[in-house]
Scaffold this motif. Structure first.
Motif, PDB file in Angstrom:
ATOM      1  N   GLN A  20      -1.809  20.512  40.626  1.00  0.00           N
ATOM      2  CA  GLN A  20      -1.605  19.704  41.835  1.00  0.00           C
ATOM      3  C   GLN A  20      -0.150  19.772  42.296  1.00  0.00           C
ATOM      4  N   LYS A  21       0.757  19.942  41.338  1.00  0.00           N
ATOM      5  CA  LYS A  21       2.186  19.926  41.678  1.00  0.00           C
ATOM      6  C   LYS A  21       2.712  21.306  42.066  1.00  0.00           C
ATOM      7  N   GLN A  40       3.759  24.842  43.675  1.00  0.00           N
ATOM      8  CA  GLN A  40       4.069  25.326  45.018  1.00  0.00           C
ATOM      9  C   GLN A  40       3.191  26.549  45.291  1.00  0.00           C
ATOM     10  N   LEU A  42      -3.361  18.540  36.500  1.00  0.00           N
ATOM     11  CA  LEU A  42      -2.194  17.817  37.020  1.00  0.00           C
ATOM     12  C   LEU A  42      -1.096  18.795  37.418  1.00  0.00           C
ATOM     13  N   ALA A  43      -0.856  19.792  36.543  1.00  0.00           N
ATOM     14  CA  ALA A  43       0.173  20.786  36.838  1.00  0.00           C
ATOM     15  C   ALA A  43      -0.184  21.551  38.114  1.00  0.00           C
ATOM     16  N   ARG A  91      -5.502  25.965  43.781  1.00  0.00           N
ATOM     17  CA  ARG A  91      -5.145  24.916  42.800  1.00  0.00           C
ATOM     18  C   ARG A  91      -6.193  24.869  41.684  1.00  0.00           C
TER      19      ARG A  91
END
Lengths: 262, 338
Positions: free
Chosen positions: A197-198, A200, A194-195, A71
């Motif tokens: 964290q989301k 996959q 932020l991206a 991440r």
């Protein structure tokens, strides 16, 4: 250009304390970070993609929590991350680690360039980068301090060595290991974080990469650690020298001569 | 992984040293490794062989008998000019398959650390980096390899029972070179085993050797290092003078490198180089953990700093409190004239 950056999650020594008795670093309770050399590998991968187009894939092998470094890599510009995680990978030495990473790189497919940090700060071996290259039978350049030129078929790099450097040109696909001098990593933006964290993050197991189970983990590792021990503590009495510059210098030279050091 | 049976393992004998060749000459670390190999070979009642690969190195190869080599395999080829990991790895694997050594030692230099992991993978054998101790297990003849990990905070002993050869790298100056015995003789074996596979040869466009004798950290017995307290590039000129006087190299903390006072090639610590010298003199280095892990295994540490209680001053064997810009010139005055 399709670039794979190999990353390792390592214990952070930044906030480590020194044991007053042994004068060595206390390892326990350290938080996990991206191996510092790998941050330069990642930045170089992202810069090459920005210049040439293509994709940067961050790859790590480790326990499920190692997902955190992927991440971080996404936040710092990687397009996607892949985590190799399974009990079967546990206990791998550098032979088995480089085998698993090489199998994953083959599985990713059509990779032009693999970039690794020179070494990890926990194991300090510098063996996994060249090991990956050997498993893939690709060319390699270690201790790279600059990428001078890249086209579809060749890469020219500057390698650091003890007495200076050299510049060499080799065919792609290839594996590079990089040193700190190569760039200054960017600070990830809030939006990037932020991206990330989301995102996959797929987890690959031995069967996903077509690995031979006999070459993984402890089974696949020719070396065995048979014993670990703390090194002899440094002597704890520090000789303090104070006074005028000349007194200090005389006292030091006397000490050094007593020990036959000068 | 393919492991060897007892019978297969017994086919492997002799202790090999891969000679460190740079600029067409065998480097002194090779003598140190031959010294270590001699002790292992004596324990195993076997021979020391050295492999010298390079361009125009045949005459240099003969000098290795004096340090304890029994046989020297020479691969003398113009294509081995410069660092050619792929070509050398292939050649070494062929030699290993042909002669079956039990142990292969290599210098933990930039060149060795790139070459030998490639060989270990190709030859299906284990490799231990940066060993500080090598011995033979009296029970089964295995090589016991001791190495520091985590910046010198743990010493691990490693063995590799089911694979041959057992491979290890050792840093320069860690082992002691034996006194040369110039009358000692041995056998030269010349091998022409290079591939003609031109794709896998790097084109070396430029080789730059710094003229500064104070650069080579890994081969230095003494390092004079500077940090933020050097105040600027001029400070490092003083340290270069100091280093030249004692035959040492100049090191630096990350802070000094990041400030642009001295090139990265001099950086010691976590993101620079790890050093293990006989003497380390830290001038104006406060001693962040990242620096300490790169030098805490040095034998004698001296710190010179105005601030009396920095981590470096606490770790040092000898701590001098004062202005280094006054003290270092005085040290130069006090040092025995060369």
């Amino acid at each position: 250009m399709k670039i794979v950056v190999c990353i390792k999650q390592v214990p952070a020594t930044n906030d480590a304390k020194i044991d007053p008795e042994t004068k060595r670093i206390i390892r326990e309770g350290l938080k996990a970070i991206m191996n510092p050399f790998d941050t330069y590998a990642l930045e170089e991968g992202v810069r090459l993609r920005e210049k040439l187009g293509g994709e940067v894939i961050a790859l790590t092998m480790g326990p499920p929590k190692a997902e955190a470094v992927l991440r971080e890599a996404l936040a710092a510009g990687a397009d996607r991350g892949i985590l190799l995680s399974d009990r079967a990978f546990g206990g791998s030495d550098t032979w088995a680690t480089s085998y698993a990473l090489a199998k994953a790189i083959e599985k990713i497919g059509d990779v032009d360039l693999v970039i690794c940090g020179k070494q990890a700060i926990d194991g300090d071996t510098a063996q996994v980068g060249p090991g990956i290259s050997a498993h893939l039978n690709w060319m390699q350049a270690a201790s790279v301090m600059a990428v001078e030129q890249v086209d579809e078929s060749c890469i020219t790099v500057k390698r650091m060595h003890e007495e200076g450097h050299d510049i060499c040109k080799m065919q792609l696909p290839a594996v590079l290991t990089v040193v700190k001098d190569i760039n200054t990593p960017r600070i990830p933006s809030l939006k990037g974080r932020l991206a990330a964290q989301k995102a996959q993050i797929p987890v690959w197991k031995p069967e996903d990469i077509g690995a031979d189970p006999d070459k993984l983990g402890l089974n696949g590792s020719p070396t065995r650690v048979v014993k670990t021990q703390p090194p002899d503590p440094r002597q704890t009495d520090t000789i303090r020298i104070e006074g005028t510059a000349q007194e200090c210098a005389r006292a030091l030279v006397r000490e050094l001569r007593l020990r036959s050091l000068v | 992984m393919l492991t060897l049976t007892d019978i297969e393992r017994k086919e492997y004998s002799n202790i090999w040293v891969v000679a460190e060749v740079s600029s067409g000459a065998v480097q002194p670390v090779t003598h140190e490794l031959i010294g270590a190999a001699r002790e292992l070979a004596d324990a195993r009642k076997s021979e020391v062989w050295t492999v010298a690969m390079g361009s125009d190195i045949s005459s240099d190869a003969k000098s290795l008998f004096a340090y304890g080599a029994d046989k020297v395999i020479v691969v003398d080829d113009a294509r081995l000019d410069g660092i050619q990991d792929e070509v050398e790895a292939k050649a070494l694997v062929r030699l290993i398959n042909k002669y079956k050594p039990e142990v292969v030692l290599c210098a933990a230099t930039v060149k060795g650390r790139a070459l030998i992991p490639r060989v270990a993978v190709m030859a299906n054998c284990g490799l231990t980096a940066d060993c500080t101790g090598l011995s033979i297990d009296p029970e089964n003849g295995d090589l016991l390899q001791t190495r520091p990990a985590f910046g010198g905070n743990i010493l691990a002993t490693i063995r590799c029972s089911n694979h041959r050869p057992q491979m290890a790298t050792v840093r320069p100056r860690v082992m002691k070179a034996p006194e040369p015995d110039r009358g000692r003789q041995g056998e030269i074996i010349s091998e022409c085993i290079l591939d003609t596979d031109a794709d896998k040869v790097k084109k070396i466009i430029e080789i730059f050797h710094s003229s500064e004798a104070t650069l080579n950290l890994s081969d230095a017995r003494i390092i004079i290092a500077g940090g933020r307290g050097m105040k600027g590039p001029e400070g490092f000129e003083l340290l270069k003078k100091f280093a030249s006087r004692v035959g040492g190299a100049v090191g630096a903390s990350r802070a000094a490198v990041d400030a642009g006072w001295i090139p990265y090639t001099h950086q010691i610590g976590q993101t620079g180089q790890t050093v293990q010298t006989t003497l380390y003199i830290a001038c104006g280095i406060s001693g962040q953990i990242q620096h300490l892990v790169g030098m805490q295994s040095c034998d004698v540490i001296v710190a010179i700093d105005k601030v009396p209680d920095t981590p470096m001053m606490q770790m040092a064997d000898i701590a001098i409190v004062g202005d280094l810009f006054e003290i270092v010139p005085e040290i130069l005055n006090e040092l025995p004239k060369l």
